[in-house]
Design a protein around this motif. Sequence first.
Motif, PDB file in Angstrom:
ATOM      1  N   ILE A  18     -20.699  10.684  21.683  1.00  0.00           N
ATOM      2  CA  ILE A  18     -19.368  10.648  20.867  1.00  0.00           C
ATOM      3  C   ILE A  18     -18.442   9.390  21.366  1.00  0.00           C
ATOM      4  CG2 ILE A  18     -17.381  12.003  20.030  1.00  0.00           C
ATOM      5  CD1 ILE A  18     -19.334  14.315  20.018  1.00  0.00           C
ATOM      6  N   SER A  19     -18.415   9.477  22.535  1.00  0.00           N
ATOM      7  CA  SER A  19     -17.525   8.367  23.291  1.00  0.00           C
ATOM      8  C   SER A  19     -17.812   6.957  22.834  1.00  0.00           C
ATOM      9  CB  SER A  19     -17.290   8.607  24.833  1.00  0.00           C
ATOM     10  OG  SER A  19     -18.416   8.121  25.304  1.00  0.00           O
ATOM     11  N   LYS A  20     -19.030   6.798  22.369  1.00  0.00           N
ATOM     12  CA  LYS A  20     -19.695   5.305  21.879  1.00  0.00           C
ATOM     13  C   LYS A  20     -19.117   5.066  20.643  1.00  0.00           C
ATOM     14  CE  LYS A  20     -23.926   5.469  24.745  1.00  0.00           C
ATOM     15  NZ  LYS A  20     -25.251   5.537  24.519  1.00  0.00           N
ATOM     16  N   CYS A  21     -18.627   6.080  19.672  1.00  0.00           N
ATOM     17  CA  CYS A  21     -18.295   6.023  18.341  1.00  0.00           C
ATOM     18  C   CYS A  21     -17.100   5.542  18.328  1.00  0.00           C
ATOM     19  CB  CYS A  21     -18.449   7.578  17.768  1.00  0.00           C
ATOM     20  SG  CYS A  21     -18.305   7.398  16.060  1.00  0.00           S
ATOM     21  N   HIS A  22     -17.094   3.955  18.214  1.00  0.00           N
ATOM     22  CA  HIS A  22     -15.730   3.132  18.090  1.00  0.00           C
ATOM     23  C   HIS A  22     -16.186   1.844  17.297  1.00  0.00           C
ATOM     24  CE1 HIS A  22     -16.784   0.949  21.749  1.00  0.00           C
ATOM     25  NE2 HIS A  22     -16.891   2.162  22.369  1.00  0.00           N
ATOM     26  N   PRO A  23     -15.242   1.090  16.901  1.00  0.00           N
ATOM     27  CA  PRO A  23     -15.491  -0.225  16.139  1.00  0.00           C
ATOM     28  C   PRO A  23     -16.262  -1.156  17.072  1.00  0.00           C
ATOM     29  CG  PRO A  23     -13.391   0.593  15.713  1.00  0.00           C
ATOM     30  CD  PRO A  23     -13.981   1.313  16.758  1.00  0.00           C
ATOM     31  N   TYR A  24     -16.050  -0.963  18.270  1.00  0.00           N
ATOM     32  CA  TYR A  24     -16.721  -2.049  19.413  1.00  0.00           C
ATOM     33  C   TYR A  24     -18.111  -1.672  19.830  1.00  0.00           C
ATOM     34  CZ  TYR A  24     -11.797  -3.356  19.039  1.00  0.00           C
ATOM     35  OH  TYR A  24     -10.609  -3.492  18.344  1.00  0.00           O
ATOM     36  N   HIS A  25     -18.704  -0.601  19.527  1.00  0.00           N
ATOM     37  CA  HIS A  25     -19.967  -0.505  19.666  1.00  0.00           C
ATOM     38  C   HIS A  25     -20.755  -0.581  18.561  1.00  0.00           C
ATOM     39  CE1 HIS A  25     -23.630   1.499  20.986  1.00  0.00           C
ATOM     40  NE2 HIS A  25     -22.934   1.342  22.282  1.00  0.00           N
TER      41      HIS A  25
END
Length: 75
Positions: free
Chosen positions: A54-61
């Motif tokens: 879930i911590s990977k869920c951002h616009p930069y990944h």
Amino acid sequence: MNRLFLVLIFLYKKLLSPFLPPSCRFTPSCSEYAKQAFETYPWYKAFVLSVVRISKCHPYHEGGHDPLPKSYNKS
């Protein structure tokens, strides 16, 4: 304990997720990934795997295919 998390994931998928716009960056989705983790590993390992995912869920990944690891030996 795993059953509790599986129930929470089920409730999220049935009650909350349908009202959110589709925005998952990964396959399988984070909720499906967490479900698989809790079905496969002890709750504490599944919890860590789920939080990391879930911590990977951002616009930069970039997202993409990110399956559950076959083995997870971190204690």
